[in-house]
Design an enzyme around this catalytic site. Structure first.
Site, PDB file in Angstrom:
ATOM      1  N   GLU A   2       0.833  -1.126   0.055  1.00 40.07           N
ATOM      2  CA  GLU A   2      -0.012   0.058   0.013  1.00 40.07           C
ATOM      3  C   GLU A   2       0.924   1.302   0.245  1.00 40.07           C
ATOM      4  O   GLU A   2       1.915   1.383   0.570  1.00 40.07           O
ATOM      5  CB  GLU A   2      -0.938   0.123   1.177  1.00 40.07           C
ATOM      6  CG  GLU A   2      -1.749   1.378   0.973  1.00 40.07           C
ATOM      7  CD  GLU A   2      -2.852   1.274   1.980  1.00 40.07           C
ATOM      8  OE1 GLU A   2      -3.598   2.436   2.174  1.00 40.07           O
ATOM      9  OE2 GLU A   2      -3.015   0.551   3.003  1.00 40.07           O
ATOM     10  N   ASP A  44      -2.812  12.456  -3.506  1.00 43.51           N
ATOM     11  CA  ASP A  44      -3.248  13.893  -3.671  1.00 43.51           C
ATOM     12  C   ASP A  44      -3.520  14.040  -5.227  1.00 43.51           C
ATOM     13  O   ASP A  44      -2.847  13.673  -6.031  1.00 43.51           O
ATOM     14  CB  ASP A  44      -1.944  14.733  -3.324  1.00 43.51           C
ATOM     15  CG  ASP A  44      -2.174  16.201  -3.117  1.00 43.51           C
ATOM     16  OD1 ASP A  44      -2.929  16.707  -3.792  1.00 43.51           O
ATOM     17  OD2 ASP A  44      -1.512  16.805  -2.018  1.00 43.51           O
ATOM     18  N   GLU A  98     -14.921   9.778   3.398  1.00 38.26           N
ATOM     19  CA  GLU A  98     -15.418   9.362   2.214  1.00 38.26           C
ATOM     20  C   GLU A  98     -17.180   9.312   2.394  1.00 38.26           C
ATOM     21  O   GLU A  98     -17.713   9.696   1.473  1.00 38.26           O
ATOM     22  CB  GLU A  98     -14.907   7.822   1.973  1.00 38.26           C
ATOM     23  CG  GLU A  98     -15.443   7.481   0.701  1.00 38.26           C
ATOM     24  CD  GLU A  98     -14.995   5.959   0.404  1.00 38.26           C
ATOM     25  OE1 GLU A  98     -15.282   5.599  -0.541  1.00 38.26           O
ATOM     26  OE2 GLU A  98     -13.831   5.851   1.009  1.00 38.26           O
TER      27      GLU A  98
END
Length: 265
Positions: free
Chosen positions: A59, A134, A247
């Site tokens: 990750e 980003d 989210e």
């Protein structure tokens, strides 16, 4: 922290942030066991995970680590190597590792591009996750986005045949950039069954003949052919990727989230 040349993509942006006492305690107490120092040679991934032969998932950019810890707990049959440069995030995830007794997580605090180049052997990973990188919203900053063709080819080289690449973003224009960059790679297969048109790029965003002659382009720019065509698109959020509070708040406000899943041929 090693510096990198200013003309290359980095996987992070330096930002301010204070490491709390609890995060620093986790770094001091759990770092020796779970935090792998940067090195200029490939890791023995099986040895780093105490001899485990489970699939190895990388990750890139785990933030404060909440999602990473949840996925590692849910997928206990997989081993996760997670990269982040910011000490508060590293400390926060180490704290979660201790609180949840997670044994299938290892962390590296360094630029992910250099980690991939130096520490990850070719054809060694079973999967890669990149969530909410980003987006660099302003057009003049798009060249700083992580998902560009050169970096994607580095990712692909580290995946085993049949391994997967999973990205997610909440910025539509970046989702379309990711999709066009990844769909153009001959060694990747988009797992989506959806066919879609490009909506956030226009003819004004395409590369000029002069730029095309300078290949390879350092910054992604679509072609007119891509803008006119239909493309394999996005997938439903895989069940293993939890939604964050941020989210969920965005979804309630009508904001989109786009997941892309590819497999290496």
């Amino acid at each position: 922290m090693n510096t990198t040349r200013t003309d290359r993509i980095r996987s992070f942006v330096l930002r301010a942030g204070r490491t709390t006492a609890g995060q620093q305690r986790a770094i001091d107490e759990l770092g020796p066991q779970f935090l792998i120092p940067f090195q200029d040679q490939p890791l023995d991934l099986q040895r780093e995970f105490s001899g485990s032969s489970h699939p190895k998932i990388l990750e890139i950019g785990f933030g404060m680590g909440e999602t990473t810890a949840k996925i590692a707990a849910l997928r206990s049959g997989d081993d996760f190597l997670a990269i982040e440069v910011h000490p508060p995030g590293v400390g926060a995830l180490l704290k979660l590792i201790g609180e949840n007794n997670l044994t299938n997580l290892r962390l590296i605090r360094h630029d992910a591009v250099e980690v991939l180049e130096k520490m990850i052997a070719p054809n060694s990973l079973d999967g890669i996750h990149i969530y909410f990188a980003d987006p660099w919203h302003k057009k003049r900053h798009h060249k700083r986005r992580l998902i560009q063709a050169e970096f994607v080819r580095l990712l692909i080289s580290r995946l085993k045949p049949g391994a997967y690449l999973h990205l997610a973003t909440d910025w539509h224009n970046y989702a379309e950039q990711m999709l066009l960059v990844l769909n153009a790679e001959p060694d990747l297969v988009n797992t989506s069954t959806e066919q879609m048109n490009i909506e956030t790029f226009s003819a004004a965003d395409t590369a000029s003949d002069f730029e095309l002659a300078k290949k390879p382009l350092k910054e992604f720019k679509p072609t007119l052919e891509q803008l006119d065509a239909k493309h394999p698109g996005y997938v439903e959020r895989p069940a293993y990727r939890p939604t964050t509070k941020f989210e969920n708040r965005g979804i309630k406000l009508g904001h989109g989230v786009w997941d892309l899943v590819y497999k290496k041929k």
